[in-house]
Design an enzyme around this catalytic site. Structure first.
Site, mmCIF file in Angstrom:
data_model
loop_
_atom_site.group_PDB
_atom_site.id
_atom_site.type_symbol
_atom_site.label_atom_id
_atom_site.label_comp_id
_atom_site.label_asym_id
_atom_site.label_seq_id
_atom_site.Cartn_x
_atom_site.Cartn_y
_atom_site.Cartn_z
ATOM 1 N N PHE A 70 0.867 -1.187 0.000
ATOM 2 C CA PHE A 70 0.000 0.000 0.000
ATOM 3 C C PHE A 70 0.894 1.225 0.000
ATOM 4 O O PHE A 70 2.105 1.117 0.195
ATOM 5 C CB PHE A 70 -0.923 -0.023 1.227
ATOM 6 C CG PHE A 70 -0.191 -0.080 2.539
ATOM 7 C CD1 PHE A 70 0.140 1.087 3.219
ATOM 8 C CD2 PHE A 70 0.201 -1.297 3.074
ATOM 9 C CE1 PHE A 70 0.838 1.036 4.418
ATOM 10 C CE2 PHE A 70 0.908 -1.356 4.276
ATOM 11 C CZ PHE A 70 1.227 -0.182 4.945
ATOM 12 N N PHE A 92 2.403 3.931 1.992
ATOM 13 C CA PHE A 92 3.680 3.558 1.418
ATOM 14 C C PHE A 92 4.327 2.516 2.331
ATOM 15 O O PHE A 92 5.134 2.844 3.178
ATOM 16 C CB PHE A 92 4.587 4.799 1.311
ATOM 17 C CG PHE A 92 4.008 5.845 0.384
ATOM 18 C CD1 PHE A 92 4.091 5.679 -0.998
ATOM 19 C CD2 PHE A 92 3.349 6.957 0.902
ATOM 20 C CE1 PHE A 92 3.535 6.634 -1.853
ATOM 21 C CE2 PHE A 92 2.791 7.906 0.040
ATOM 22 C CZ PHE A 92 2.881 7.744 -1.339
#
Ligand code: CUA
Length: 147
Positions: free
Chosen positions: A66, A68
């Site tokens: 995802f 980050f």
């Protein structure tokens, strides 16, 4: 000369098109379709990411990328562990690259990417994102400890 140039270009396009469609070569090779990215966190096995032991020193690592980061962020396996990676993304395209190994995957929302690697050497292995995914791309990393 222009005719030859255009002819050659068309020939190359035809060859590329033939390779791509008839032979089924495309960037999603080796991936399986999964569900819509927004349902990833509610769909098994990605609703419960982590390391699962399936043999004496063999594991499945279910990982969700995802912005980050990676879920799970860190895992630890014994030296010699054979790890079957099973990864997907819950938002955009990410990378899953472990320098010093052959693990190098593209993580696409809507697909499951799989690869297997045996960690013979103990150490700290970084998992890096090598697909630009936004402003925090350079901060996106995970760790695999091999002990
Ligand atoms: Cu994730 Cu770059």
């Amino acid at each position: 000369w222009l005719g030859i140039g255009i002819g050659t270009l068309l020939l190359f396009l035809l060859i590329t098109g033939y390779m791509g469609f008839s032979m089924g070569l495309h960037p999603t090779d080796g991936m399986e379709r999964t569900v819509e990215p927004e349902k990833v966190t509610r769909t098994p096995p990605f609703d419960n990411p982590g390391l699962e032991r399936i043999g004496p020193n063999e594991y499945v690592l279910t990982s969700v990328s995802f912005v980050f980061g990676y879920d799970p962020k860190e895992v630890t396996v014994p030296a010699g562990a054979k790890v079957h990676f099973r990864v997907t993304s819950r938002d955009v395209i990410h990378g899953f690259y472990i320098p010093g190994t052959t693990v190098n995957m593209m993580v696409e929302p809507g697909h499951i990417t799989k690869q297997t690697y045996t960690f013979d050497k103990p150490g700290k292995y970084l998992v890096l994102c090598h697909e630009y995914c936004g402003s925090g791309h350079h901060l996106m990393q995970g760790t695999i400890y091999v002990k």
